[in-house]
Design a protein around this motif. Sequence first.
Motif, mmCIF file in Angstrom:
data_model
loop_
_atom_site.group_PDB
_atom_site.id
_atom_site.type_symbol
_atom_site.label_atom_id
_atom_site.label_comp_id
_atom_site.label_asym_id
_atom_site.label_seq_id
_atom_site.Cartn_x
_atom_site.Cartn_y
_atom_site.Cartn_z
ATOM 1 N N ARG A 198 0.827 -1.212 0.000
ATOM 2 C CA ARG A 198 0.000 0.000 0.000
ATOM 3 C C ARG A 198 0.858 1.257 0.000
ATOM 4 N N TRP A 199 1.984 1.208 0.728
ATOM 5 C CA TRP A 199 2.909 2.345 0.688
ATOM 6 C C TRP A 199 3.448 2.565 -0.729
ATOM 7 N N ALA A 200 3.699 1.466 -1.437
ATOM 8 C CA ALA A 200 4.188 1.593 -2.813
ATOM 9 C C ALA A 200 3.132 2.248 -3.705
ATOM 10 N N TRP A 201 1.863 1.879 -3.505
ATOM 11 C CA TRP A 201 0.785 2.507 -4.273
ATOM 12 C C TRP A 201 0.655 3.985 -3.920
ATOM 13 N N LEU A 202 0.804 4.309 -2.646
ATOM 14 C CA LEU A 202 0.760 5.717 -2.244
ATOM 15 C C LEU A 202 1.888 6.507 -2.903
ATOM 16 N N LEU A 203 3.074 5.914 -2.960
ATOM 17 C CA LEU A 203 4.210 6.570 -3.604
ATOM 18 C C LEU A 203 3.926 6.801 -5.089
ATOM 19 N N ALA A 204 3.415 5.776 -5.763
ATOM 20 C CA ALA A 204 3.118 5.914 -7.189
ATOM 21 C C ALA A 204 2.056 6.975 -7.430
ATOM 22 N N GLY A 205 1.003 6.986 -6.603
ATOM 23 C CA GLY A 205 -0.049 7.987 -6.765
ATOM 24 C C GLY A 205 0.457 9.394 -6.520
ATOM 25 N N ALA A 206 1.293 9.568 -5.493
ATOM 26 C CA ALA A 206 1.834 10.892 -5.201
ATOM 27 C C ALA A 206 2.722 11.393 -6.334
ATOM 28 N N LEU A 207 3.546 10.507 -6.884
ATOM 29 C CA LEU A 207 4.408 10.917 -8.004
ATOM 30 C C LEU A 207 3.590 11.263 -9.236
ATOM 31 N N LEU A 208 2.482 10.547 -9.445
ATOM 32 C CA LEU A 208 1.615 10.856 -10.575
ATOM 33 C C LEU A 208 0.989 12.238 -10.415
ATOM 34 N N VAL A 209 0.480 12.540 -9.216
ATOM 35 C CA VAL A 209 -0.102 13.859 -8.962
ATOM 36 C C VAL A 209 0.955 14.946 -9.117
ATOM 37 N N LEU A 210 2.143 14.682 -8.611
ATOM 38 C CA LEU A 210 3.230 15.651 -8.737
ATOM 39 C C LEU A 210 3.545 15.929 -10.202
ATOM 40 N N GLY A 211 3.633 14.871 -11.005
ATOM 41 C CA GLY A 211 3.936 15.055 -12.427
ATOM 42 C C GLY A 211 2.853 15.827 -13.158
ATOM 43 N N VAL A 212 1.585 15.533 -12.852
ATOM 44 C CA VAL A 212 0.477 16.229 -13.516
ATOM 45 C C VAL A 212 0.454 17.703 -13.128
ATOM 46 N N CYS A 213 0.721 17.989 -11.855
ATOM 47 C CA CYS A 213 0.625 19.366 -11.373
ATOM 48 C C CYS A 213 1.804 20.234 -11.793
ATOM 49 N N LEU A 214 2.841 19.647 -12.349
ATOM 50 C CA LEU A 214 3.993 20.445 -12.779
ATOM 51 C C LEU A 214 3.746 21.151 -14.104
ATOM 52 N N ARG A 215 2.675 20.761 -14.797
ATOM 53 C CA ARG A 215 2.395 21.429 -16.070
ATOM 54 C C ARG A 215 2.012 22.880 -15.831
#
Length: 236
Positions: A198-215
């Motif tokens: 679950r921690w790995a999924w949280l990490l993946a989700g956070a990185l995805l949000v970070l990448g999307v919000c950098l636009r």
Amino acid sequence: MRELTRADATRREGRGLVRELAAPVCRTVPWRALAGGNLLGLLAAAVPRLSGGAGGPWVALALLRAAVLAHALALAFLLDDPARHTTAAVPVRRPLRVALRLALVAPVTALWWTAALLLVPSSVRPPAGAVTLEAAATCALALAGAALAVRLADEPRPGPSVAAALLFTAFLTVLLWPERWPLFCSPGDPKWGEAHERWAWLLAGALLVLGVCLREPVRGRAWRRGRRPSLSPSGA
């Protein structure tokens, strides 16, 4: 050959731009907030060693998690920029500016985390790989929250609000997280491995949000529709 020359010139231009931006970006990084969070984290991680390992592995793990939270709260200030509305007009896109900040802070975070782990006596130290995954996910969530705040609001310093939201979320998570999907387990718990999936999924989700919000955000509905706003006082 000409294409190769153009590619080389583009790479050289990019490296030159990064070198020119490095010093100004370094000055805008909130080093004081990071230093404060890192110091609090190291103090928490050092408690088991200072107490001779009293409390056992569970206490050591809890203090390491507290140390990670302190560092993550400091990272919530990473994207604060008092000159945000000025730098928004420069020809350097936001992903590059944020990437430079992350590149400057990443080695500091790695050194800090290594020191925090080594401060915990080996007799009570939790598995390094699993607890490092927890640390990475927590830090990524803090950065994702900061990027989301910058994306959705015009506040040049969203750090305090992001840090408060992160602290409140951590408190609610500890209290209200469903027991059937455990997240904060001890190393001897049979669900230790499941929790870190679950921690790995949280990490993946956070990185995805970070990448999307950098636009770069699109400013104004009129621009999104392809129309320029009228300059006349009546709006006609």
